[in-house]
Design an enzyme around this catalytic site. Structure first.
Site, PDB file in Angstrom:
ATOM      1  N   GLU A 142       0.826  -1.220   0.000  1.00 39.79           N
ATOM      2  CA  GLU A 142       0.000   0.000   0.000  1.00 39.79           C
ATOM      3  C   GLU A 142       0.857   1.266   0.000  1.00 39.79           C
ATOM      4  O   GLU A 142       0.819   2.068   0.943  1.00 39.79           O
ATOM      5  CB  GLU A 142      -0.968   0.005   1.180  1.00 39.79           C
ATOM      6  CG  GLU A 142      -2.005  -1.088   1.082  1.00 39.79           C
ATOM      7  CD  GLU A 142      -3.135  -0.949   2.100  1.00 39.79           C
ATOM      8  OE1 GLU A 142      -2.948  -0.241   3.102  1.00 39.79           O
ATOM      9  OE2 GLU A 142      -4.197  -1.550   1.882  1.00 39.79           O
ATOM     10  N   GLU A 322      -6.274  -8.073  -0.638  1.00 45.32           N
ATOM     11  CA  GLU A 322      -6.728  -8.173   0.751  1.00 45.32           C
ATOM     12  C   GLU A 322      -8.237  -7.982   0.726  1.00 45.32           C
ATOM     13  O   GLU A 322      -8.721  -6.930   0.329  1.00 45.32           O
ATOM     14  CB  GLU A 322      -6.096  -7.088   1.639  1.00 45.32           C
ATOM     15  CG  GLU A 322      -4.593  -7.211   1.763  1.00 45.32           C
ATOM     16  CD  GLU A 322      -3.974  -6.126   2.662  1.00 45.32           C
ATOM     17  OE1 GLU A 322      -4.721  -5.461   3.417  1.00 45.32           O
ATOM     18  OE2 GLU A 322      -2.759  -5.930   2.584  1.00 45.32           O
TER      19      GLU A 322
HETATM   20  C1  GAL Z   1      -4.421  -2.836   4.973  1.00 43.02           C
HETATM   21  C2  GAL Z   1      -2.976  -3.254   5.125  1.00 43.02           C
HETATM   22  C3  GAL Z   1      -2.863  -4.516   5.926  1.00 43.02           C
HETATM   23  C4  GAL Z   1      -3.699  -4.419   7.177  1.00 43.02           C
HETATM   24  C5  GAL Z   1      -5.121  -4.133   6.800  1.00 43.02           C
HETATM   25  C6  GAL Z   1      -6.071  -4.073   7.962  1.00 43.02           C
HETATM   26  O1  GAL Z   1      -4.524  -1.501   4.624  1.00 43.02           O
HETATM   27  O2  GAL Z   1      -2.381  -3.465   3.866  1.00 43.02           O
HETATM   28  O3  GAL Z   1      -1.517  -4.755   6.255  1.00 43.02           O
HETATM   29  O4  GAL Z   1      -3.194  -3.405   7.994  1.00 43.02           O
HETATM   30  O5  GAL Z   1      -5.168  -2.902   6.128  1.00 43.02           O
HETATM   31  O6  GAL Z   1      -7.370  -3.800   7.535  1.00 43.02           O
END
Ligand code: GAL
Ligand code: ZN
Length: 661
Positions: A142, A322
């Site tokens: 990110e 994710e």
């Molecule tokens: C994302 C990040 C992850 C984790 C996640 C939690 O933005 O890439 O590492 O922190 O959020 O929701």
């Protein structure tokens, strides 16, 4: 459709790894992303690598049949690094540097950090580049997240001056490009130029826009070093980055350019909670999502727009790297997520063109910053809500795969451009004029009509679209005007909106009559423009059904110069024009439309251009088409009925129906 999961073996006892890997298989997981924050474990002290644990973690996953995606660990430089070289720390606009204790605390222009980044990535790639189980790489994590897109340190100041020298060649050219004669800002030595930090009260928008570009280019160059190392040492593996949907501070198109694949991190209850403040109309209650939606699903039109932008980055299928699968920890409310909702999110991602869905995360952490964040497994290792939904998805895997094999189809594109966004952000003229909101008016109207839409870069191949909408094509040069003219010449329909053609590339106002370089294409001149208080409207008359009403918010009067007039204000000035050029046409809408007006105009154009709608939708439902399939996704609490090709189809609340095929 492939399923994966984000896993942090370093956070769990090694004795548990094999069981986790086995359980993942039982959940139909075949991809596992690991290591993106594990620098301190890979290299506990400077130059002393410890690969043994990672070797075993990869081996354990491979033995269970998983393919591994490795993240480069540079989002989280270890303490020995930040303490030895404090100059690598990111500095904010007030001159304060970040400190160790979280992540993303580095400056992309620090020569030391760049060297360290190349070194750890080369070491990792040397170790795992040819590993048969490692199928792909994610750069960093990110980039720009946590408000870290722009650093204001001395290294950045120096690099910015170099960037400006390369761009402008001479100080005279720079002074002219920035209008630096204003308020005696003229520079007589390159060394006088600094980043536009917060100690400047009213900043010069040309200075700032170039700084935004420079900051974006800095991360592009930083990432490219990693990409080059991975390509060299890991042949045949894909390289990607996990983007952040509607994130605005870096040019995502530029960051994606040399990657094989775009992916993004989809948190449907978290992201829209932030973005709806930008996207919902001024005056609307943004403290909750539109009441048409169930309380735990987020806002699917906002999520859909983020899917669409990610798809547009490579103009290709994408992944969700994710995927939220239960409650998160970083929103305002973090609503509990009920069974059925993660499955709906998965289908939505598929409907929008995702090829793979990687859940975040495998198991809820017992420690540190994200203790309240869920995973597929609870803290105690027992199944959480996402696990159950994943089992439901497995049971319908044949249908998922059949749909996934079909292309996402759209006949309409919305142009998205970061320079336009930034220039308007810097000088919105009215505080609530937001570039993304203006796009969203159209995106939402199209979604509600069941018309699929892509978000496309101005430089993308537009020839396949029947309709291209540029709500504010603000920053225009000859090349850009020529591209759009070519699209129209060849038969395309282009709809332009207010404030188009207003700025030059260096963020000065054009000295030509508006819309500047677009005027020949538009076939009309903008004779005046103004912002209106919310309660004020100008009456509009037109034959386009449902469009009449008042022009509000931002209005421009037009005088036709060859174009036809499709709508007029009460004083007779043109409000909407259409100009035939070559085999196509260019329309200019002289006001910022409300949702219902955008819908009326789009309905009119869709009818004329024979643009397909996949369904007539009730509130709360969205639809998409992949090949012969129409996917109906109901985000409402209760059942709703959609009409597809004349047939009424009922979809239960928080559920999906696939029609056709
Ligand atoms: C994302 C990040 C992850 C984790 C996640 C939690 O933005 O890439 O590492 O922190 O959020 O929701
Ligand atoms: Zn810096």
């Amino acid at each position: 459709m492939k399923f994966g999961v984000c896993y942090y073996p370093e956070q769990w006892p090694e004795a548990r790894w094999a069981e986790d890997a086995r359980l993942m298989r039982a959940a139909g997981i075949e991809l596992v992303r690991i290591a993106e924050f594990a620098w301190a474990q890979m290299e506990p002290t400077a130059g002393r690598y410890d690969w043994a644990w990672l070797d075993r973690a990869v081996a354990t996953l491979a033995a269970a049949g998983h393919a591994v995606i490795l993240g480069t660990p540079t989002a989280a430089p270890p303490a020995w690094l930040t303490r030895t070289y404090p100059e690598i720390l990111r500095v904010d606009g007030n001159g304060r540097s970040r400190d160790h204790g979280t992540r993303r605390h580095y400056c992309p222009n620090s020569p030391i950090y760049r060297e360290q980044s190349r070194r750890i990535v080369a070491a990792m790639v040397g170790r795992y580049g040819q590993h048969p189980a490692v199928v792909g790489w994610q750069t960093d994590n990110e980039i720009g997240g946590g408000h870290t897109a722009r650093c204001y340190c001395e290294r950045c100041a120096e690099a910015f001056r170099g960037w400006l020298q390369a761009r402008y060649g001479s100080l005279d050219a720079l002074n002219a490009a920035w209008g630096a004669i204003f308020w005696s800002q003229t520079y007589s030595d390159w060394a006088q130029i600094r980043p536009p930090g917060d100690r400047i009260d009213k900043k010069n928008p040309s200075h700032v826009l170039d700084y935004y570009r420079f900051a974006s280019d800095s991360f592009v160059a930083y990432q490219q070093e990693q990409v080059d190392i991975i390509r060299q040492g890991a042949p045949g593996r894909f390289v990607t980055h996990n983007f952040m949907g509607l994130y605005r501070d870096l040019d995502q198109f530029d960051l994606a350019r040399t990657l094989d694949l775009a992916t993004w991190d989809n948190y449907p209850t978290g992201n829209p909670e932030r973005w709806r403040q930008l996207l919902y109309p001024p005056g609307m209650d943004t403290s909750r999502c539109d009441p048409a939606y169930a309380y735990d699903v987020g806002d699917p039109i906002i999520t859909g727009m983020a899917h669409a932008l990610t798809r547009g980055l490579k103009d290709a299928p994408f992944w969700v790297m994710e995927q939220q699968c239960g409650q998160i920890n970083w929103g305002d409310v973090n609503p509990g997520v009920r069974a059925g909702t993660p499955r709906l999110w998965a289908w939505h991602a598929l409907a929008e063109g995702a090829e793979a869905l990687v859940y975040f995360r495998w198991r809820a952490t017992l420690f540190a910053q994200e203790q309240y964040h869920s995973g597929l497994l609870r803290h105690d290792g027992r199944p959480d809500v996402g696990w159950g939904d994943q089992q439901a998805l497995l049971a319908e895997k044949a249908l998922l795969d059949a749909v996934a094999a079909q292309p996402f189809m759209a006949e309409v594109a919305l142009l998205f451009d970061f320079a336009d966004l930034w220039a308007l952000q810097l000088q919105p003229h009215r505080a609530d004029f937001d570039y993304l909101r203006h796009l969203y008016v159209y995106y939402q109207a199209l979604q509600r009509m069941g018309i699929a839409v892509n978000l496309a870069a101005v430089g993308a191949d537009l020839s396949r679209y029947k309709l291209v909408i540029a709500p504010t094509l603000h920053v225009v040069d000859e090349a850009r005007a020529a591209r759009l003219e070519a699209y129209v010449q060849q038969g395309g329909t282009l709809l332009l909106g207010v404030r188009s053609g207003f700025k030059t590339v260096s963020n000065l106002v054009t000295d030509a009559p508006l819309p500047g370089l677009l005027r020949p294409l538009v076939g009309a001149q903008v004779t005046g423009w103004q912002s209106l208080p919310l309660a004020v409207g100008w009456a509009v008359t037109t034959d386009i059904p449902d469009l009449p009403g008042a022009a509000t918010y931002w209005v421009e009067t037009l005088a036709a110069e060859g174009a036809d007039v499709l709508a007029r204000y009460a004083d007779g000035a043109a409000a909407l024009t259409e100009h035939g050029v070559g085999d196509g046409r260019c329309l200019y809408l002289g006001w910022y439309p409300e949702g219902a007006q955008a819908a009326a105009l789009l309905r009119y154009l869709a009818g004329r251009l024979d643009i397909a709608s996949c369904a007539v939708l009730p509130p709360g439902m969205v639809a998409a088409r992949r090949g012969p399939y129409t996917l109906l996704l109901n985000f409402a609490e209760g059942a709703g009925t959609a009409v597809v090709s004349g047939e009424a189809i009922s979809v239960p609340g928080r559920d999906v129906r696939v029609v056709g095929g």
